[in-house]
Design a protein around this motif. Structure first.
Motif, PDB file in Angstrom:
ATOM      1  N   GLN A 192       0.866  -1.179   0.000  1.00  0.00           N
ATOM      2  CA  GLN A 192       0.000   0.000   0.000  1.00  0.00           C
ATOM      3  C   GLN A 192       0.902   1.228   0.000  1.00  0.00           C
ATOM      4  O   GLN A 192       1.513   1.568   1.005  1.00  0.00           O
ATOM      5  N   SER A 207       0.010   4.391  -0.839  1.00  0.00           N
ATOM      6  CA  SER A 207      -0.699   5.566  -0.342  1.00  0.00           C
ATOM      7  C   SER A 207      -2.048   5.090   0.167  1.00  0.00           C
ATOM      8  O   SER A 207      -2.399   3.915   0.026  1.00  0.00           O
ATOM      9  N   GLU A 208      -2.812   5.988   0.748  1.00  0.00           N
ATOM     10  CA  GLU A 208      -4.132   5.591   1.245  1.00  0.00           C
ATOM     11  C   GLU A 208      -5.034   5.097   0.123  1.00  0.00           C
ATOM     12  O   GLU A 208      -5.953   4.316   0.345  1.00  0.00           O
ATOM     13  N   GLN A 209      -4.761   5.540  -1.119  1.00  0.00           N
ATOM     14  CA  GLN A 209      -5.601   5.172  -2.247  1.00  0.00           C
ATOM     15  C   GLN A 209      -4.996   4.101  -3.154  1.00  0.00           C
ATOM     16  O   GLN A 209      -5.734   3.410  -3.857  1.00  0.00           O
ATOM     17  N   THR A 210      -3.681   3.951  -3.160  1.00  0.00           N
ATOM     18  CA  THR A 210      -3.022   3.151  -4.191  1.00  0.00           C
ATOM     19  C   THR A 210      -2.267   1.959  -3.627  1.00  0.00           C
ATOM     20  O   THR A 210      -1.496   2.091  -2.673  1.00  0.00           O
ATOM     21  N   ASP A 260      -6.117   1.327  -7.655  1.00  0.00           N
ATOM     22  CA  ASP A 260      -6.830   2.039  -6.587  1.00  0.00           C
ATOM     23  C   ASP A 260      -8.153   1.348  -6.275  1.00  0.00           C
ATOM     24  O   ASP A 260      -9.020   1.913  -5.624  1.00  0.00           O
ATOM     25  N   ARG A 261      -8.286   0.088  -6.720  1.00  0.00           N
ATOM     26  CA  ARG A 261      -9.550  -0.614  -6.583  1.00  0.00           C
ATOM     27  C   ARG A 261      -9.664  -1.407  -5.280  1.00  0.00           C
ATOM     28  O   ARG A 261     -10.742  -1.859  -4.925  1.00  0.00           O
ATOM     29  N   LYS A 314      -7.565  -1.989  -1.143  1.00  0.00           N
ATOM     30  CA  LYS A 314      -6.493  -1.723  -0.188  1.00  0.00           C
ATOM     31  C   LYS A 314      -5.942  -3.065   0.291  1.00  0.00           C
ATOM     32  O   LYS A 314      -6.638  -4.078   0.284  1.00  0.00           O
TER      33      LYS A 314
END
Length: 257
Positions: free
Chosen positions: A103, A105-108, A179-180, A182
């Motif tokens: 992970q 980033s929080e999104q990627t 980004d789909r 986590k």
């Protein structure tokens, strides 16, 4: 997005350091290499996947083991690994595979997959609902699809759809960002490698909208949490007393899983 990969590399002198530096700086996507000889530690920064880094070192005759991976910007948000260890269709083959999830980033999430010992060509990849390997692929359940969408590509479709990996001369490798999902959403689920290519939901058969028509799963593993950067500093396996590199050589020879 840039990531850091921490490795334990069997080195004994400055000449080893120079050799490792030379090998790694030639790997596409490697931006920086930092080596601490006393700790036998190598930290690589860039967009290169852990599998391509390890493969380059092994091709040069070096023994290397990934200790951890993380984001250069956000530190240790989450990391996971999937070791492909079960597969009915190729149960007598010397198959191996590994998927790593970082992970960044929080999104990627950065995804890195490597396979060997399966037939050349395209093979579908997917996260499945269950982490049960008792009867691959049925026990793994369907593609992970919490929104109930039709099957598609890794950009759209099931959240577990990961597209294809191409195997050439017995070796396959793919790395990408998504980004789909986590990392923490897929831990405990399984990842399955299909017998054939995934048509990404574009086929004419009814199964295309379900699983891409990639055929029965030939390899599968459970996604489990793994160490982030600098969270694992051991050089000797507590179970066997072997060094990490000896353990890895045994795995590569098919003697241990």
């Amino acid at each position: 997005m840039s990531i850091k990969v921490q490795l334990a590399v069997d080195m004994t002198c400055q000449s080893c350091v120079d050799d490792v530096t030379q090998v790694l700086t030639k790997v596409p996507g490697v931006d920086n290499v930092s080596i601490t000889l006393a700790d036998k530690q190598v930290v690589v920064t860039g967009s290169a996947g852990p599998s391509s880094i390890v493969n380059a070192l092994k091709s040069s005759g070096r023994s290397a083991v990934v200790r951890g991976a993380g984001s250069t910007a956000s530190g240790n948000i989450g990391a996971a690994v999937c070791i492909f260890e079960e597969g009915r269709a190729l149960s007598n083959s010397a198959t191996r595979g590994l998927a790593r999830f970082v992970q960044v980033s929080e999104q990627t999430c950065f995804v890195d997959v490597s396979l060997s010992g399966i037939p050349d060509g395209l093979h579908g990849l997917a996260i499945h609902e269950c982490g049960d390997l008792s009867s691959v692929p049925e026990s793994c359940g369907a593609h992970w699809n919490p929104e109930g969408t039709e099957h598609g590509s890794r950009e759209q479709g099931h959240r577990g759809d990961l597209g294809n990996i191409e195997v050439k001369d017995g070796w396959g490798e793919v790395a990408f960002e998504t980004d789909r999902f986590k990392v923490w959403e897929i831990i405990g689920r399984s990842m399955v490698v299909g017998m054939g290519a995934d048509d990404l939901g574009k086929g004419k058969e009814a199964g295309s909208r379900v699983d891409g028509g990639s055929g029965p799963g030939i390899l599968a593993g459970v996604v489990a949490r793994s160490a982030g950067l600098f969270e694992n500093d051991k050089l000797v396996c507590a179970c066997s007393g072997n060094t990490l590199w000896t353990e890895q050589r045994l795995v590569d020879q098919g003697r241990r899983l």
